[in-house]
Motif scaffolding. Structure first.
Motif, mmCIF file in Angstrom:
data_model
loop_
_atom_site.group_PDB
_atom_site.id
_atom_site.type_symbol
_atom_site.label_atom_id
_atom_site.label_comp_id
_atom_site.label_asym_id
_atom_site.label_seq_id
_atom_site.Cartn_x
_atom_site.Cartn_y
_atom_site.Cartn_z
ATOM 1 N N THR A 178 4.203 0.028 -8.976
ATOM 2 C CA THR A 178 3.164 -0.648 -9.099
ATOM 3 C C THR A 178 2.301 -0.968 -8.004
ATOM 4 O O THR A 178 2.608 -1.299 -7.037
ATOM 5 C CB THR A 178 3.404 -2.100 -9.791
ATOM 6 N N ALA A 179 1.243 -0.676 -8.244
ATOM 7 C CA ALA A 179 0.038 -0.565 -7.007
ATOM 8 C C ALA A 179 -0.851 -1.986 -7.556
ATOM 9 O O ALA A 179 -1.585 -1.972 -8.669
ATOM 10 C CB ALA A 179 -0.659 0.392 -6.820
ATOM 11 N N THR A 180 -0.903 -2.929 -6.683
ATOM 12 C CA THR A 180 -1.749 -4.153 -6.894
ATOM 13 C C THR A 180 -2.700 -4.319 -5.866
ATOM 14 O O THR A 180 -2.340 -4.095 -4.347
ATOM 15 C CB THR A 180 -0.783 -5.442 -6.842
ATOM 16 N N GLY A 181 -3.984 -4.409 -6.238
ATOM 17 C CA GLY A 181 -5.257 -4.345 -5.336
ATOM 18 C C GLY A 181 -5.239 -3.544 -3.967
ATOM 19 O O GLY A 181 -5.419 -3.999 -2.936
ATOM 20 N N VAL A 182 -4.831 -2.250 -4.268
ATOM 21 C CA VAL A 182 -4.490 -1.617 -2.985
ATOM 22 C C VAL A 182 -5.849 -1.183 -2.531
ATOM 23 O O VAL A 182 -6.798 -0.597 -3.045
ATOM 24 C CB VAL A 182 -3.558 -0.360 -3.411
ATOM 25 N N GLY A 183 -5.845 -1.258 -0.932
ATOM 26 C CA GLY A 183 -6.843 -0.796 -0.199
ATOM 27 C C GLY A 183 -6.176 0.287 0.698
ATOM 28 O O GLY A 183 -5.340 -0.185 1.241
ATOM 29 N N VAL A 184 -6.900 1.336 0.937
ATOM 30 C CA VAL A 184 -6.643 2.279 2.063
ATOM 31 C C VAL A 184 -7.651 2.716 2.899
ATOM 32 O O VAL A 184 -8.819 3.145 2.471
ATOM 33 C CB VAL A 184 -5.975 3.537 1.407
ATOM 34 N N GLU A 185 -7.458 2.457 4.166
ATOM 35 C CA GLU A 185 -8.760 2.881 5.087
ATOM 36 C C GLU A 185 -8.067 3.905 6.090
ATOM 37 O O GLU A 185 -6.840 3.884 6.386
ATOM 38 C CB GLU A 185 -8.920 1.571 6.243
ATOM 39 N N LEU A 186 -8.746 4.983 6.101
ATOM 40 C CA LEU A 186 -8.171 6.334 6.624
ATOM 41 C C LEU A 186 -9.184 6.371 8.017
ATOM 42 O O LEU A 186 -10.343 6.078 8.139
ATOM 43 C CB LEU A 186 -8.380 7.313 5.827
ATOM 44 N N ARG A 187 -8.477 6.839 9.227
ATOM 45 C CA ARG A 187 -8.950 7.204 10.436
ATOM 46 C C ARG A 187 -8.346 8.455 10.768
ATOM 47 O O ARG A 187 -7.204 9.019 10.497
ATOM 48 C CB ARG A 187 -8.322 6.409 11.499
ATOM 49 N N ALA A 188 -9.394 9.382 11.232
ATOM 50 C CA ALA A 188 -8.874 10.754 11.339
ATOM 51 C C ALA A 188 -7.964 11.208 12.686
ATOM 52 O O ALA A 188 -7.584 11.973 12.787
ATOM 53 C CB ALA A 188 -10.013 11.871 11.488
ATOM 54 N N GLY A 189 -7.924 9.895 13.500
ATOM 55 C CA GLY A 189 -7.155 10.011 14.620
ATOM 56 C C GLY A 189 -7.700 9.504 15.896
ATOM 57 O O GLY A 189 -8.555 8.619 15.780
ATOM 58 N N LEU A 190 -7.206 9.702 17.009
ATOM 59 C CA LEU A 190 -7.489 8.931 18.378
ATOM 60 C C LEU A 190 -9.225 9.070 18.507
ATOM 61 O O LEU A 190 -9.613 7.958 18.848
ATOM 62 C CB LEU A 190 -6.694 9.378 19.362
ATOM 63 N N ALA A 191 -9.740 10.212 18.410
ATOM 64 C CA ALA A 191 -11.003 10.354 18.567
ATOM 65 C C ALA A 191 -11.730 9.509 17.938
ATOM 66 O O ALA A 191 -13.222 9.425 18.172
ATOM 67 C CB ALA A 191 -11.201 11.939 18.522
ATOM 68 N N ASP A 192 -11.364 9.090 16.835
ATOM 69 C CA ASP A 192 -11.960 8.379 15.855
ATOM 70 C C ASP A 192 -12.089 6.708 15.996
ATOM 71 O O ASP A 192 -12.507 6.048 15.187
ATOM 72 C CB ASP A 192 -11.569 8.824 14.197
#
Ligand SMILES: Nc1ncnc2c1ncn2[C@@H]1O[C@H](COP(=O)(O)OP(=O)(O)O)[C@@H](O)[C@H]1O
Ligand SMILES: [Mg+2]
Length: 405
Positions: A178-192
């Motif tokens: 079960t996924a509840t109120g899921v947020g995902v923030e992505l970063r491409a890596g250190l340079a970012d």
């Protein structure tokens, strides 16, 4: 080939020793021509499958060559984005007067544009060659029999698949994950680091349930792949929770992203949008057996199941071949077989129908559908609306990382 989108598109021009001052204006023009949604400074690692496809097209257009070769250039795109990319290609081709050869499974959208249609048979032989109107008039039945997606045909009937090949190895609970109120923030890596992260998902609820199939749809970049991978336990959500039923708990608890890989594999299988990223062995048959071996499934049963799945998915004759030597469509079917081989409770499949003809499409969806009926919980991310319609018990539509409905 490069860190940023702009450098990636510039690569061909640099190799052709185009003067520096000309490179950047041409890069910007090519990105615009390919309808690419971000600036030249965007990182290439931070792209969805469809965005990557448009980047590759820009890298091709920028060269201003007389010949444009396109291998399923819109296969990862939703209908609207695909139409916009086809228009872009058409515009460029007419502007330059260059020759274009496109390899395609979906004939219909190209018919008005192409002058000549060549149909290849299963062994690479030419089955038909002529103007689209001529070929369709003279060979429609033969082409349909061969599995070509012709305009106006009804959806293929799903292949019936024996439950013994696809059922979960053991019975599982009703609610798997079960996924509840899921947020995902992505970063491409250190340079970012200094740049703000990309919000790939925000406040999404979803459920993976035994005996049900969920289709995750939405435009390119909507967050479909991100949702499927977070449900698969491959990453930890930035906010909200992804939690498994207590009956699936391991010593690490009920959060799939905390499980050890062997425990995760036994419970949840994931087939990536880019099939090469899933390859872990040197042969097709080993690939289907890898997870069964890793989680200690009984060998005889696992082998019978692997062989049956390979036959069902039209890969039996390729069992000894390297997965890297398969076509794109074959590789994708292999990833589906590999996800099913060891009978996990949950199947998380990212764009499983890309690159399939009508027959293999019916086999892929037949196998997934039979697994669902046998008790597996299924979630597929897809821009194939026909697949979503035929397969799904539940639909979740995303846009900009949020649930639309
Ligand atoms: N590693 C990453 N770093 C930063 N942004 C990313 C990364 N991977 C994907 N994204 C971005 O996250 C969003 C959602 O991507 P994705 O889930 O792959 O979309 P979809 O599968 O619906 O096409 C897109 O805007 C994409 O550009
Ligand atoms: Mg995707």
């Amino acid at each position: 080939v490069a860190e940023t989108v702009g450098r990636d598109v510039a690569f061909g021009l640099e190799n052709a020793r185009v003067p520096r001052s000309e490179i950047w204006p041409r890069v910007d023009a090519a990105l615009a021509a390919a309808r690419f949604p971000y600036a030249a400074s965007h990182l290439t690692r931070a792209l969805s499958g469809g965005e990557t496809q448009r980047l590759v097209l820009a890298g091709n257009l920028v060269l201003d060559n007389r010949l444009l070769l396109l291998d399923e250039p819109t296969s990862m795109l939703d209908a609207e984005a695909a139409a916009s990319v086809r228009n872009a290609i058409q515009h460029e081709v007419l502007r330059r007067g260059c020759t274009t050869v496109a390899v395609e499974h979906q004939l219909e959208p190209w018919l008005d544009f192409v002058d000549r249609l060549v149909v290849l048979g299963p062994h690479g032989e030419i089955v038909a060659d002529g103007t689209p109107a001529q070929v369709l008039a003279d060979h429609a039945d033969a082409l349909a029999a061969q599995g070509v997606w012709l305009p106006g045909l009804p959806a293929p009937a799903l292949l019936p698949v024996d439950a013994a090949l696809v059922s979960p190895w053991e019975d599982g609970p009703q609610r798997l994950v079960t996924a509840t109120g899921v947020g995902v923030e992505l970063r491409a890596g250190l340079a970012d680091r200094r740049a703000p992260p990309t919000v790939a998902l925000a406040d999404v609820d979803a459920e993976l349930r035994s005996g049900r199939a969920l289709a995750v749809t939405g435009p390119s970049g909507a967050g479909k792949s991100t949702l499927v991978s977070v449900l698969a336990g491959l990453s930890r959500p930035t906010s909200g929770a992804v939690e498994a039923d207590p009956r699936l708990a391991t010593r690490q608890g009920t959060y799939p992203w905390r499980w050890r890989s062997r425990d995760l594999t036994a419970r949840l299988a994931w087939a990536p949008q880019t099939p090469e990223h899933g390859v872990v062995t040197a042969s097709v048959r080993d690939e289907v057996l890898a997870s069964a071996r890793a989680c200690g499934r009984e060998a005889g049963r696992a082998e019978a199941r692997a062989d049956g799945l390979l036959e069902t998915l039209g890969l039996g004759h390729l069992r000894g071949v390297s997965p890297y030597h398969l076509s794109g469509g074959e590789q994708r079917r292999l990833m589906v077989a590999a996800a099913l081989g060891h009978g996990p409770h949950g199947l998380l499949l990212d764009e499983p129908t890309v690159g399939q003809d009508r027959h293999t499409w019916a086999a892929v969806l037949g196998a997934i559908s039979a697994a669902r009926t046998a008790g597996a919980g299924v979630a597929v991310s897809t821009h194939d609306l026909l697949a979503a319609k035929v397969l799904a018990d539940d639909q979740l539509q995303l846009s900009g990382g949020r649930t639309v409905r």
